[in-house]
Scaffold this active site. Structure first.
Site, PDB file in Angstrom:
ATOM      1  N   HIS A   1      28.379  40.988  55.188  1.00 52.41           N
ATOM      2  CA  HIS A   1      28.674  40.313  53.917  1.00 52.41           C
ATOM      3  C   HIS A   1      27.921  38.991  53.766  1.00 52.41           C
ATOM      4  O   HIS A   1      27.573  38.363  54.748  1.00 52.41           O
ATOM      5  CB  HIS A   1      30.178  40.040  53.813  1.00 52.41           C
ATOM      6  CG  HIS A   1      30.989  41.282  53.661  1.00 52.41           C
ATOM      7  ND1 HIS A   1      31.802  41.776  54.640  1.00 52.41           N
ATOM      8  CD2 HIS A   1      31.093  42.156  52.621  1.00 52.41           C
ATOM      9  CE1 HIS A   1      32.381  42.892  54.224  1.00 52.41           C
ATOM     10  NE2 HIS A   1      31.969  43.148  53.006  1.00 52.41           N
TER      11      HIS A   1
ATOM     12  N   SER B   1      38.409  41.646  44.766  1.00 57.07           N
ATOM     13  CA  SER B   1      38.815  41.277  46.135  1.00 57.07           C
ATOM     14  C   SER B   1      40.100  40.453  46.081  1.00 57.07           C
ATOM     15  O   SER B   1      40.539  40.029  45.008  1.00 57.07           O
ATOM     16  CB  SER B   1      37.716  40.445  46.798  1.00 57.07           C
ATOM     17  OG  SER B   1      37.680  39.161  46.195  1.00 57.07           O
TER      18      SER B   1
ATOM     19  N   ASP C   1      39.072  45.814  46.526  1.00 49.32           N
ATOM     20  CA  ASP C   1      38.108  45.654  47.623  1.00 49.32           C
ATOM     21  C   ASP C   1      38.808  44.974  48.806  1.00 49.32           C
ATOM     22  O   ASP C   1      39.470  43.945  48.629  1.00 49.32           O
ATOM     23  CB  ASP C   1      36.962  44.767  47.086  1.00 49.32           C
ATOM     24  CG  ASP C   1      35.767  44.732  48.008  1.00 49.32           C
ATOM     25  OD1 ASP C   1      35.569  45.682  48.774  1.00 49.32           O
ATOM     26  OD2 ASP C   1      35.011  43.738  47.931  1.00 49.32           O
TER      27      ASP C   1
ATOM     28  N   ASP D   1      27.840  42.192  45.853  1.00 48.68           N
ATOM     29  CA  ASP D   1      28.513  41.029  45.291  1.00 48.68           C
ATOM     30  C   ASP D   1      27.593  39.806  45.340  1.00 48.68           C
ATOM     31  O   ASP D   1      27.305  39.169  44.324  1.00 48.68           O
ATOM     32  CB  ASP D   1      29.814  40.767  46.081  1.00 48.68           C
ATOM     33  CG  ASP D   1      30.663  39.667  45.471  1.00 48.68           C
ATOM     34  OD1 ASP D   1      30.264  39.123  44.421  1.00 48.68           O
ATOM     35  OD2 ASP D   1      31.715  39.344  46.029  1.00 48.68           O
TER      36      ASP D   1
END
Ligand code: G3H
Ligand code: 13P
Ligand code: ZN
Length: 332
Positions: free
Chosen positions: A190, A56, A94, A279
């Site tokens: 998320h 990311s 990402d 993640d």
């Protein structure tokens, strides 16, 4: 210009085609540290699974983009050292937030990038995605795009509410952009707090929150519009309660952390969903192992002492996801 092919990496094209046909999903694990990278490679090799290692914007800032790129190159060599003759490893950006970031990753050896234009108006999302696709495809790099907004925090994109993907938009989007895969919003989000308590019910026995089901009707409608097209799910950590409980037992404070039930992800993986992003679960496994280690060994201060069980816990988690949730084992 460093081509990912020279580094032994692969793009997602064949991998996704095989996964869609075979009714399983490829794991996309985020990494920021060497221990995460080692655990991902060990798990992929042991289970004979293809794997996407993703980076990311935050990871690039934390670890340094060059270091992460070399780590991915090292990951391929490490997989070979562990006995895998032909590792299938993708290095993926990402939530890429601009053409420039995507270009810089493509130029430095990434085999796949995501351009996240999901917060933009539909037409602007198409324009930006198309620009990235045009550049990426010149270098045989695959592109993931996103339509619909996930609840919670999308890196710097704040979304108060989840806006499910509109199935009526996907054909135009995929055709006009030429993207290789599409991340959609069907109720995942998320982080370790995916739902507010008021969105959930509570299990009377355990007192734990039970989240609302994913919008499988939206997924089905998307599949109908784009048969066989690779679909991606972000925000797919399950927030394992044993790790949450361990963290809370040893001094942490994660009340009411709740994720996506694994049986729902299993169901999604059997459909057109062929990439599942995880993640937070790895972060929870690592934190639980470290907190437990420190509580039981207050005298330890050598990072190897507490990072060894942390790496083991992550490896175990990755193997569990691959074998019991995504079904990508024995697919090399
Ligand atoms: O989608 C977000 C990923 O979990 C990456 O998180 O931006 O904190 O590295 P990060
Ligand atoms: P989680 O926070 O659910 O692990 O999602 C990760 C993700 O979507 C990375 O892009
Ligand atoms: Zn994401």
């Amino acid at each position: 210009m460093v081509s990912y092919k020279k580094l032994g990496l692969v793009n997602t094209k064949k991998m996704f085609a095989k996964a869609v046909k075979g009714g399983y999903a490829i794991p996309a694990f985020n990494f920021n540290t060497m221990e995460q990278m080692q655990a991902i490679v060990q798990a992929a090799v042991e289970t004979k699974s293809p794997v996407i290692m993703q980076v990311s914007k935050g990871a690039r800032k934390y670890a340094n983009p060059t270091i992460l790129r070399y780590m991915a190159e090292g990951a391929v060599q490490y997989a070979k050292e562990l006995g895998c003759k032909k590792p299938q490893i993708v290095l993926h950006l990402d939530h890429g937030d601009s053409f420039e970031t995507c270009k810089s990753c493509i130029d430095s050896g990434f085999s796949s990038v995501m351009i996240d234009g999901s917060s933009l108006p539909f037409k602007d999302n198409i324009k930006l995605t198309k620009k990235v696709v045009n550049y990426a495809h010149k270098h045989d790099v695959t592109v993931e795009a996103e339509l619909g907004v996930l609840a919670g925090v999308e890196d710097e994109v704040q979304a108060e509410e989840s806006h499910y993907t509109k199935p009526e938009e996907v054909i135009e989007f995929a055709t006009k952009t030429g993207c290789d895969s599409l991340a959609i919003s069907i109720g995942t989000s998320h982080g370790a707090y995916k739902f507010k308590p008021e969105q959930c019910t509570r299990d009377k026995k355990t007192g734990k929150l039970v989240p609302p089901p994913l919008a499988f009707d939206v997924l089905k409608a998307v599949e109908k519009k784009l048969p066989g097209f690779p679909i991606v799910l972000h925000g797919s950590s399950s927030v394992p309660q044993e790790h949450v409980d361990t963290i809370n037992k040893f001094g942490g404070k994660l009340p009411d952390a709740v994720g996506i039930p694994e049986e729902q992800l299993r169901k999604a993986a059997k459909s057109a969903v062929c990439k599942i992003n995880i993640d937070s679960d790895s972060r929870l496994a690592m934190t639980a192992a470290i907190r437990k280690h420190f509580a039981e060994n207050p005298g330890h201060f050598d990072p190897r002492q507490y990072l060894t069980p942390a790496r083991e816990a992550m490896k175990e988690l990755y193997i569990h996801k691959i074998v019991k949730v995504l079904g990508s084992n024995n697919k090399l």
